[in-house]
Design a protein around this motif. Sequence first.
Motif, short mmCIF file in Angstrom:
data_model
loop_
_atom_site.label_atom_id
_atom_site.label_comp_id
_atom_site.label_asym_id
_atom_site.label_seq_id
_atom_site.Cartn_x
_atom_site.Cartn_y
_atom_site.Cartn_z
N THR A 49 -4.41 6.07 16.90
CA THR A 49 -5.56 6.43 16.06
C THR A 49 -6.24 5.15 15.59
OG1 THR A 49 -4.49 6.42 13.87
CG2 THR A 49 -4.25 8.43 15.19
N ASP A 50 -7.41 5.31 15.06
CA ASP A 50 -8.11 4.15 14.50
C ASP A 50 -7.89 4.05 12.99
OD1 ASP A 50 -9.56 6.34 13.69
OD2 ASP A 50 -11.49 5.60 14.40
N GLN A 51 -6.85 4.72 12.52
CA GLN A 51 -6.59 4.79 11.08
C GLN A 51 -5.81 3.58 10.57
OE1 GLN A 51 -7.88 7.48 9.31
NE2 GLN A 51 -8.82 7.87 11.30
N PRO A 52 -6.22 3.01 9.43
CA PRO A 52 -5.42 1.94 8.83
C PRO A 52 -4.15 2.50 8.19
CG PRO A 52 -7.25 2.52 7.40
CD PRO A 52 -7.42 3.33 8.67
N ALA A 53 -3.23 1.62 7.88
CA ALA A 53 -1.94 2.04 7.30
C ALA A 53 -2.14 2.91 6.06
CB ALA A 53 -1.08 0.83 6.98
N ALA A 54 -3.11 2.59 5.24
CA ALA A 54 -3.34 3.37 4.02
C ALA A 54 -3.72 4.82 4.34
CB ALA A 54 -4.41 2.72 3.16
N ARG A 55 -4.52 5.03 5.37
CA ARG A 55 -4.91 6.39 5.75
C ARG A 55 -3.75 7.13 6.39
NH1 ARG A 55 -10.13 7.92 7.09
NH2 ARG A 55 -10.63 6.72 5.23
N ILE A 56 -2.98 6.44 7.22
CA ILE A 56 -1.78 7.06 7.81
C ILE A 56 -0.83 7.46 6.70
CG2 ILE A 56 0.26 6.64 9.25
CD1 ILE A 56 -1.58 4.73 10.92
N ARG A 62 2.81 9.30 1.86
CA ARG A 62 3.63 8.13 1.60
C ARG A 62 2.74 7.02 1.05
NH1 ARG A 62 6.70 11.52 3.04
NH2 ARG A 62 8.67 11.35 4.09
N ASP A 63 3.38 5.97 0.56
CA ASP A 63 2.68 4.76 0.14
C ASP A 63 2.42 3.91 1.37
OD1 ASP A 63 3.15 1.69 -0.89
OD2 ASP A 63 2.12 2.94 -2.37
N HIS A 64 1.34 3.13 1.37
CA HIS A 64 1.04 2.33 2.56
C HIS A 64 2.12 1.29 2.86
CE1 HIS A 64 -0.42 -0.82 -0.15
NE2 HIS A 64 -0.41 -1.62 0.88
N THR A 65 2.83 0.82 1.82
CA THR A 65 3.90 -0.14 2.08
C THR A 65 5.07 0.52 2.80
OG1 THR A 65 4.86 0.17 -0.13
CG2 THR A 65 3.27 -1.62 0.14
N THR A 66 5.28 1.81 2.53
CA THR A 66 6.31 2.56 3.24
C THR A 66 5.95 2.66 4.72
OG1 THR A 66 6.81 3.84 1.26
CG2 THR A 66 7.50 4.80 3.38
N VAL A 67 4.68 2.88 5.00
CA VAL A 67 4.23 2.95 6.40
C VAL A 67 4.38 1.58 7.05
CG1 VAL A 67 2.23 3.31 7.90
CG2 VAL A 67 2.72 4.93 6.05
N LEU A 68 4.02 0.51 6.37
CA LEU A 68 4.18 -0.83 6.94
C LEU A 68 5.65 -1.11 7.27
CD1 LEU A 68 1.71 -2.89 4.73
CD2 LEU A 68 1.36 -2.07 7.08
N HIS A 69 6.54 -0.72 6.37
CA HIS A 69 7.98 -0.88 6.61
C HIS A 69 8.41 -0.02 7.81
CE1 HIS A 69 12.26 -1.34 5.85
NE2 HIS A 69 12.36 -0.03 5.93
N GLY A 70 7.95 1.23 7.85
CA GLY A 70 8.30 2.12 8.95
C GLY A 70 7.80 1.60 10.29
N LEU A 71 6.61 1.02 10.30
CA LEU A 71 6.07 0.44 11.53
C LEU A 71 6.96 -0.71 12.02
CD1 LEU A 71 2.26 0.33 10.70
CD2 LEU A 71 3.42 1.86 12.32
#
Length: 108
Positions: A49-56, A62-71
């Motif tokens: 997708t073209d979505q940034p971590a905050a949108r995902i 979830r919090d965007h930092t959780t997504v960054l960690h998950g990535l």
Amino acid sequence: MSLRVRVADCVAAAAEVWRVLPQEVLSRRRTADVVEPRQAAMLLAARLTDQPAARIAARLDRDHTTVLHGLARARERAARDDAFAARLDAAERLALTLAARRAARGVP
């Protein structure tokens, strides 16, 4: 027309490949059986997708930092675990198929 993959497609694909319910991927549970497909869905969403971590993060509640960690975790796991990488590839193909089916029906 460009194929538009949604975060929901990534969640559905990861859930199917890992044999859990999409609701479990979106749940607050932190057991390995749902964390792995959740992190896979995060990585697929980042890739497809073209979505940034905050949108995902918002789509996954979830919090965007959780997504960054998950990535980071999913990328590390894919690099060292061939079985995870194979499942990730299967989920990616499925997410693209789901998006294509939706597009064929005329749904954006």
